[in-house]
Design a protein around this motif. Sequence first.
Motif, PDB file in Angstrom:
ATOM      1  N   TRP A  37       0.861  -1.184   0.000  1.00  7.59           N
ATOM      2  CA  TRP A  37       0.000   0.000   0.000  1.00  7.59           C
ATOM      3  C   TRP A  37       0.893   1.227   0.000  1.00  7.59           C
ATOM      4  O   TRP A  37       1.746   1.401   0.872  1.00  7.59           O
ATOM      5  N   PRO A  53      -1.567   7.970  -1.514  1.00  4.76           N
ATOM      6  CA  PRO A  53      -1.595   8.799  -2.723  1.00  4.76           C
ATOM      7  C   PRO A  53      -0.385   9.737  -2.801  1.00  4.76           C
ATOM      8  O   PRO A  53       0.080  10.247  -1.785  1.00  4.76           O
ATOM      9  N   GLU A  54       0.069   9.911  -4.031  1.00  4.76           N
ATOM     10  CA  GLU A  54       1.157  10.833  -4.356  1.00  4.76           C
ATOM     11  C   GLU A  54       2.483  10.483  -3.672  1.00  4.76           C
ATOM     12  O   GLU A  54       3.308  11.355  -3.421  1.00  4.76           O
ATOM     13  N   THR A  55       2.701   9.209  -3.381  1.00  6.47           N
ATOM     14  CA  THR A  55       3.964   8.755  -2.808  1.00  6.47           C
ATOM     15  C   THR A  55       4.939   8.480  -3.948  1.00  6.47           C
ATOM     16  O   THR A  55       4.697   7.575  -4.753  1.00  6.47           O
ATOM     17  N   CYS A  99      -1.584  -3.411 -10.477  1.00  3.97           N
ATOM     18  CA  CYS A  99      -1.609  -2.186  -9.681  1.00  3.97           C
ATOM     19  C   CYS A  99      -3.053  -1.704  -9.615  1.00  3.97           C
ATOM     20  O   CYS A  99      -3.702  -1.543 -10.648  1.00  3.97           O
ATOM     21  N   ILE A 100      -3.545  -1.507  -8.417  1.00  3.64           N
ATOM     22  CA  ILE A 100      -4.903  -1.003  -8.236  1.00  3.64           C
ATOM     23  C   ILE A 100      -4.800   0.394  -7.639  1.00  3.64           C
ATOM     24  O   ILE A 100      -4.266   0.573  -6.552  1.00  3.64           O
ATOM     25  N   ARG A 101      -5.290   1.349  -8.379  1.00  2.51           N
ATOM     26  CA  ARG A 101      -5.221   2.733  -7.922  1.00  2.51           C
ATOM     27  C   ARG A 101      -6.544   3.122  -7.267  1.00  2.51           C
ATOM     28  O   ARG A 101      -7.605   2.844  -7.801  1.00  2.51           O
ATOM     29  N   VAL A 102      -6.438   3.749  -6.127  1.00  2.00           N
ATOM     30  CA  VAL A 102      -7.611   4.218  -5.392  1.00  2.00           C
ATOM     31  C   VAL A 102      -7.589   5.744  -5.441  1.00  2.00           C
ATOM     32  O   VAL A 102      -6.566   6.364  -5.129  1.00  2.00           O
ATOM     33  N   HIS A 103      -8.693   6.342  -5.858  1.00  2.00           N
ATOM     34  CA  HIS A 103      -8.755   7.804  -5.934  1.00  2.00           C
ATOM     35  C   HIS A 103      -8.447   8.403  -4.565  1.00  2.00           C
ATOM     36  O   HIS A 103      -8.955   7.910  -3.542  1.00  2.00           O
ATOM     37  N   PRO A 104      -7.616   9.454  -4.524  1.00  2.00           N
ATOM     38  CA  PRO A 104      -7.235  10.056  -3.238  1.00  2.00           C
ATOM     39  C   PRO A 104      -8.419  10.438  -2.350  1.00  2.00           C
ATOM     40  O   PRO A 104      -8.321  10.361  -1.122  1.00  2.00           O
ATOM     41  N   CYS A 157      -9.260   7.652   0.077  1.00  2.00           N
ATOM     42  CA  CYS A 157      -8.184   7.110   0.911  1.00  2.00           C
ATOM     43  C   CYS A 157      -8.180   7.633   2.338  1.00  2.00           C
ATOM     44  O   CYS A 157      -7.336   7.218   3.140  1.00  2.00           O
TER      45      CYS A 157
END
Length: 86
Positions: A23, A26-28, A43-48, A51
């Motif tokens: 995990w 975001p924006e890391t 890769c599963i992206r979760v909208h910020p 989060c």
Amino acid sequence: LNGVLEFHVERQRYLSPPNYGLWLPPETPHHSVALDQLTHYVCIRVHPSLCGPLTANIQVFSIQPFFRCLVQHILQLQKNSALNNH
């Protein structure tokens, strides 16, 4: 799905084999490299905006068999759909 990814995040090194995920908040900023073999990684992206309840720290987590099976099924459906459209 197979292979191992090496992640470099905040001067730390993480290894992500098929049964573990990473995990990243975001924006890391991060960089990843496949190690020594053909690697298939999802890769599963979760909208910020979604989060907020999740940790702001990098976490390693176990991929449960049900989730792995679900991802494989979705990928197979996509592959079959692409083949049927050509």
